[in-house]
Motif scaffolding. Structure first.
Motif, PDB file in Angstrom:
ATOM      1  N   PHE A 140      -8.962  11.052  -3.817  1.00 21.09           N
ATOM      2  CA  PHE A 140     -10.045  10.022  -3.046  1.00 21.09           C
ATOM      3  C   PHE A 140     -11.194  10.225  -3.753  1.00 21.09           C
ATOM      4  CE2 PHE A 140     -13.288   9.168  -0.004  1.00 21.09           C
ATOM      5  CZ  PHE A 140     -12.787   8.069   0.751  1.00 21.09           C
ATOM      6  N   ILE A 141     -11.773   9.175  -4.142  1.00 19.40           N
ATOM      7  CA  ILE A 141     -12.979   8.940  -5.197  1.00 19.40           C
ATOM      8  C   ILE A 141     -14.242   8.507  -4.409  1.00 19.40           C
ATOM      9  CG2 ILE A 141     -14.293   8.374  -7.137  1.00 19.40           C
ATOM     10  CD1 ILE A 141     -11.104   8.360  -8.410  1.00 19.40           C
ATOM     11  N   LEU A 142     -15.326   8.862  -4.408  1.00 21.68           N
ATOM     12  CA  LEU A 142     -16.272   8.290  -3.620  1.00 21.68           C
ATOM     13  C   LEU A 142     -17.182   7.248  -4.495  1.00 21.68           C
ATOM     14  CD1 LEU A 142     -19.345   8.419  -2.591  1.00 21.68           C
ATOM     15  CD2 LEU A 142     -17.928   7.800  -0.935  1.00 21.68           C
ATOM     16  N   SER A 143     -17.185   5.914  -3.906  1.00 19.74           N
ATOM     17  CA  SER A 143     -18.265   5.183  -4.514  1.00 19.74           C
ATOM     18  C   SER A 143     -19.507   4.929  -3.963  1.00 19.74           C
ATOM     19  CB  SER A 143     -17.417   3.583  -4.898  1.00 19.74           C
ATOM     20  OG  SER A 143     -18.369   2.784  -5.512  1.00 19.74           O
ATOM     21  N   ARG A 144     -20.628   5.093  -4.589  1.00 16.18           N
ATOM     22  CA  ARG A 144     -21.747   4.778  -3.868  1.00 16.18           C
ATOM     23  C   ARG A 144     -22.066   3.219  -4.095  1.00 16.18           C
ATOM     24  NH1 ARG A 144     -26.162   8.310  -2.976  1.00 16.18           N
ATOM     25  NH2 ARG A 144     -26.925   6.481  -2.036  1.00 16.18           N
ATOM     26  N   LYS A 145     -21.406   2.464  -4.995  1.00 13.35           N
ATOM     27  CA  LYS A 145     -21.650   1.221  -5.123  1.00 13.35           C
ATOM     28  C   LYS A 145     -20.598   0.527  -4.048  1.00 13.35           C
ATOM     29  CE  LYS A 145     -24.185   2.185  -8.464  1.00 13.35           C
ATOM     30  NZ  LYS A 145     -24.000   1.812  -9.719  1.00 13.35           N
ATOM     31  N   GLY A 146     -21.185  -0.723  -3.294  1.00  7.91           N
ATOM     32  CA  GLY A 146     -20.124  -1.263  -2.434  1.00  7.91           C
ATOM     33  C   GLY A 146     -20.345  -2.784  -2.370  1.00  7.91           C
ATOM     34  N   LEU A 147     -20.377  -3.250  -1.330  1.00  3.66           N
ATOM     35  CA  LEU A 147     -20.505  -4.669  -0.866  1.00  3.66           C
ATOM     36  C   LEU A 147     -21.773  -5.288  -1.623  1.00  3.66           C
ATOM     37  CD1 LEU A 147     -19.376  -6.751   2.231  1.00  3.66           C
ATOM     38  CD2 LEU A 147     -21.932  -6.923   1.267  1.00  3.66           C
ATOM     39  N   ILE A 189       0.689  -1.245   0.043  1.00  5.26           N
ATOM     40  CA  ILE A 189      -0.001   0.191   0.109  1.00  5.26           C
ATOM     41  C   ILE A 189       0.739   1.206  -0.078  1.00  5.26           C
ATOM     42  CG2 ILE A 189      -1.949  -0.957   1.356  1.00  5.26           C
ATOM     43  CD1 ILE A 189      -1.179   0.433   3.744  1.00  5.26           C
ATOM     44  N   LYS A 190       2.255   1.257  -0.177  1.00  3.83           N
ATOM     45  CA  LYS A 190       2.958   2.291   0.159  1.00  3.83           C
ATOM     46  C   LYS A 190       3.191   3.026  -1.293  1.00  3.83           C
ATOM     47  CE  LYS A 190       5.252   0.214   4.363  1.00  3.83           C
ATOM     48  NZ  LYS A 190       6.174  -0.082   4.836  1.00  3.83           N
ATOM     49  N   GLU A 191       3.174   4.244  -1.345  1.00  2.00           N
ATOM     50  CA  GLU A 191       3.604   5.273  -2.359  1.00  2.00           C
ATOM     51  C   GLU A 191       3.191   4.652  -3.521  1.00  2.00           C
ATOM     52  OE1 GLU A 191       7.737   5.929  -1.661  1.00  2.00           O
ATOM     53  OE2 GLU A 191       7.433   7.026   0.211  1.00  2.00           O
ATOM     54  N   LYS A 192       1.947   4.471  -3.785  1.00  4.44           N
ATOM     55  CA  LYS A 192       1.509   4.179  -5.355  1.00  4.44           C
ATOM     56  C   LYS A 192       1.042   4.950  -6.092  1.00  4.44           C
ATOM     57  CE  LYS A 192       1.627  -0.596  -5.254  1.00  4.44           C
ATOM     58  NZ  LYS A 192       2.468  -0.905  -4.074  1.00  4.44           N
ATOM     59  N   ASN A 193       0.890   6.206  -5.444  1.00  8.62           N
ATOM     60  CA  ASN A 193       0.476   7.467  -6.027  1.00  8.62           C
ATOM     61  C   ASN A 193      -0.843   7.085  -7.234  1.00  8.62           C
ATOM     62  OD1 ASN A 193       1.427   9.555  -8.920  1.00  8.62           O
ATOM     63  ND2 ASN A 193       0.709  10.188  -6.648  1.00  8.62           N
ATOM     64  N   ALA A 194      -1.668   6.417  -6.615  1.00 11.23           N
ATOM     65  CA  ALA A 194      -2.912   5.962  -7.268  1.00 11.23           C
ATOM     66  C   ALA A 194      -4.188   6.361  -6.622  1.00 11.23           C
ATOM     67  CB  ALA A 194      -3.106   4.468  -7.493  1.00 11.23           C
ATOM     68  N   PRO A 195      -5.381   6.334  -7.071  1.00 12.79           N
ATOM     69  CA  PRO A 195      -6.502   7.099  -6.305  1.00 12.79           C
ATOM     70  C   PRO A 195      -7.068   5.986  -5.340  1.00 12.79           C
ATOM     71  CG  PRO A 195      -7.206   6.660  -8.645  1.00 12.79           C
ATOM     72  CD  PRO A 195      -5.643   6.316  -8.515  1.00 12.79           C
ATOM     73  N   ILE A 196      -7.654   6.595  -4.292  1.00  8.41           N
ATOM     74  CA  ILE A 196      -8.255   5.787  -3.175  1.00  8.41           C
ATOM     75  C   ILE A 196      -9.852   5.948  -3.478  1.00  8.41           C
ATOM     76  CG2 ILE A 196      -8.807   5.297  -0.914  1.00  8.41           C
ATOM     77  CD1 ILE A 196      -6.066   6.653  -0.283  1.00  8.41           C
ATOM     78  N   VAL A 197     -10.466   4.696  -3.700  1.00  9.59           N
ATOM     79  CA  VAL A 197     -11.973   4.730  -3.712  1.00  9.59           C
ATOM     80  C   VAL A 197     -12.492   4.211  -2.487  1.00  9.59           C
ATOM     81  CG1 VAL A 197     -13.823   4.021  -5.199  1.00  9.59           C
ATOM     82  CG2 VAL A 197     -11.619   4.161  -6.259  1.00  9.59           C
ATOM     83  N   GLY A 198     -13.221   5.365  -1.850  1.00 10.28           N
ATOM     84  CA  GLY A 198     -14.035   5.103  -0.733  1.00 10.28           C
ATOM     85  C   GLY A 198     -15.415   4.578  -0.601  1.00 10.28           C
ATOM     86  N   ILE A 199     -15.613   3.362   0.022  1.00  9.49           N
ATOM     87  CA  ILE A 199     -16.769   2.940  -0.099  1.00  9.49           C
ATOM     88  C   ILE A 199     -17.672   2.801   1.226  1.00  9.49           C
ATOM     89  CG2 ILE A 199     -18.125   0.502  -0.506  1.00  9.49           C
ATOM     90  CD1 ILE A 199     -15.495  -0.329  -1.780  1.00  9.49           C
ATOM     91  N   GLY A 200     -18.829   3.004   1.420  1.00  8.68           N
ATOM     92  CA  GLY A 200     -19.624   2.685   2.805  1.00  8.68           C
ATOM     93  C   GLY A 200     -19.923   4.195   3.272  1.00  8.68           C
ATOM     94  N   GLY A 201     -20.736   4.034   4.326  1.00 10.19           N
ATOM     95  CA  GLY A 201     -21.464   5.352   4.905  1.00 10.19           C
ATOM     96  C   GLY A 201     -20.252   6.089   5.287  1.00 10.19           C
TER      97      GLY A 201
END
Length: 508
Positions: free
Chosen positions: A285-292, A195-207
């Motif tokens: 950081f990108i929000l995803s409304r789609k999850g589990l 997970i270190k220094e990938k310089n890629a987006p994080i997609v957040g899931i959940g409330g």
């Protein structure tokens, strides 16, 4: 024909029922979304058994959900439990009790399964090719890393927003407490080299991620509707985190965008997001409304095949728009072909410094959904087109790209374009605004060349000179209506290119 599927998600903090309507594996729509704040995590005793009170809340909520499900003709139903039930020592007894008292077959997801379904939901609903997913539940946090949309790594941490609240023994956490929880999170995250220094987006899931995005939109008075694929940066996360930690719980409950039931758990969740952003050196950081829940459904609809990924998320979304607004696929195909015959020589012959070959991708998409608002009302088609495209989720398009699509597909005139653009003026550079206006004018002109929808123009010959552009249209039938409309509408492209355009029509 529409079919219905129900998914129940039993989390550590909340229990949720979602009923989906779907016509195929890409056209999926939520028709019911019921949430109960059960906080089952609180009912795990010292021996990690779910207490009788916790079991009562679980069963009672599931029976309530069953009544909602029974009002639909459901083909498939899934009942999936995550960390709170997974960590319970009496989970098998609970599973049997759920079956006996509700008739539901409860699946207890493993850590790997929970992470996988979150990843699958993101891969099938965004255009992110490489990045992380993070899903903070009440009792666990799942992180995955994917490249070329393929899952590479995943890990589940045995802490979530509820368990991390133990670091805060005050209503308003001190800086020392915030520092302590961050050290705890960083210590666990740093154990994973991938997970270190990938310089890629994080997609957040959940409330928690959703609430963070809603707060950010409120702070910014954000003009577009929708949360899915909303983008934030480290400064945004830091600003929200710092602001929330200065407030007590009652004050946080009044923050617009923050659910009342997350007024306490949002604080540790923010630290998780911030620590992960820093450690991965994330690009955004990108929000995803789609999850589990969506991931479970995607797998079901994909059937037994090994690969549950859609071939092209955005193409599916555009096809859904064509279907939903009853656009003629043969007509839009012709419009794209005709536009390409005008676009390509304009680029190749240097008609404008703003145009490049890369602009064809967005132009082609806009051609496909041009003036779809006529489905609602032909007289105000442009306004409806812009509003529908700018303010609805289009899987595979970030918000700014969705706005660009709306501006092109709704192009009517320079004044209307400026009217639509006004709330978003600071989103674009001056050169970008001119380019979008130019692309819209190109599409507007080619659609006027097929004003009677007879598809009579079989070819174009375009010649670009320093002080003029000549377009010869070769036709298979009478072209008087097309000639009239084209002459009338060419002014938009002339203004965009700042040269006169001479258009002539000829029989083949």
């Amino acid at each position: 024909m529409k079919r219905y599927s129900a998914v129940i998600d039993i989390g550590s903090n909340t229990m949720r029922l979602v009923i989906y309507a779907h016509e195929n594996e890409s056209r999926i729509q939520e028709v019911e979304n019921v949430k109960i704040v059960a906080r089952l995590r609180k009912y795990l005793d010292e021996d990690l058994n779910l207490t009788g009170e916790g079991q009562f809340i679980l069963i009672d909520t599931l029976n309530s959900f069953r009544k909602v499900i029974d009002t639909y003709d459901v083909d498939h139903s899934f009942c999936a439990a995550t960390a709170a039930i997974r960590q319970a020592e009496n989970r098998e007894d609970i599973k049997e009790k759920v079956k006996a008292e509700t008739g539901l077959e409860m699946i207890i997801l493993s850590e790997e399964q929970e992470a996988y379904y979150g990843y699958l939901a993101v891969a099938n609903s965004t255009a992110v090719e490489k990045g992380f997913t993070v899903d903070i539940g009440g009792g666990s946090t799942e992180i995955t890393y994917f490249e070329d949309r393929r899952l590479i790594h995943s890990h589940s941490f045995p802490f979530g927003s509820l368990t991390l609240m133990e670091f805060f023994d005050e209503d308003k956490p001190s800086k020392k407490q915030v520092k302590k929880v961050r050290e705890f999170i960083e210590e666990h995250f740093s154990q994973l080299d991938w997970i270190k220094e990938k310089n890629a987006p994080i997609v957040g899931i959940g409330g928690s991620a959703r609430n963070m995005a809603e707060i950010d939109q409120t702070f910014k008075d954000y003009p577009l509707a929708g949360l899915h694929q909303y983008e934030m940066f480290d400064t945004d996360i830091a600003h929200i985190s710092e602001h929330l930690t200065t407030l007590d719980k009652k004050e946080r409950e009044k923050i617009e965008g923050l659910s009342k039931d997350r007024a306490d758990s949002i604080l540790p969740a923010m630290q998780v997001f911030h620590c992960l952003y820093s450690l991965t050196d994330a690009s955004s950081f990108i929000l995803s409304r789609k999850g589990l829940r969506d991931g479970l459904l995607y797998e079901q609809l994909a059937g037994p095949k090994e690969n549950h990924l859609y071939e092209n998320v955005l193409e599916n979304s555009i096809a859904d728009l064509v279907n939903e607004y009853e656009l003629s696929s043969s007509q839009t195909t012709y419009a794209r072909e005709l536009t390409k015959k005008l676009f390509t020589p304009l680029v190749d012959q240097g008609a404008s410094t703003y145009l490049t070959g890369k602009d064809w991708a967005i132009t082609e998409r806009a051609c496909t959904v041009y003036n779809l608002g006529s489905y609602i009302d032909s007289e105000s088609s442009s306004q409806h087109t812009f509003y529908l495209l700018a303010n609805r989720t289009i899987d595979g398009l970030m918000h700014i790209d969705r706005l660009k699509l709306a501006l092109l597909a709704s192009f009517k005139s320079k004044s209307v374009y400026k009217q639509f653009l006004r709330p978003y003026n600071n989103w674009f550079l001056k050169s970008e605004k001119k380019k979008l206006k130019l692309l819209g004018a190109i599409i507007k002109l080619t659609y006027s060349m097929d004003s009677t929808k007879r598809r009579i123009i079989s070819d174009l010959n375009v010649t670009v000179k320093e002080k003029s552009i000549t377009i010869r249209c070769y036709c298979t039938d009478d072209f008087k209506p097309e000639a009239y409309q084209t002459e009338k509408q060419k002014k938009h492209l002339e203004k965009a290119l700042k040269v006169p355009i001479h258009i002539s029509f000829h029989y083949l």
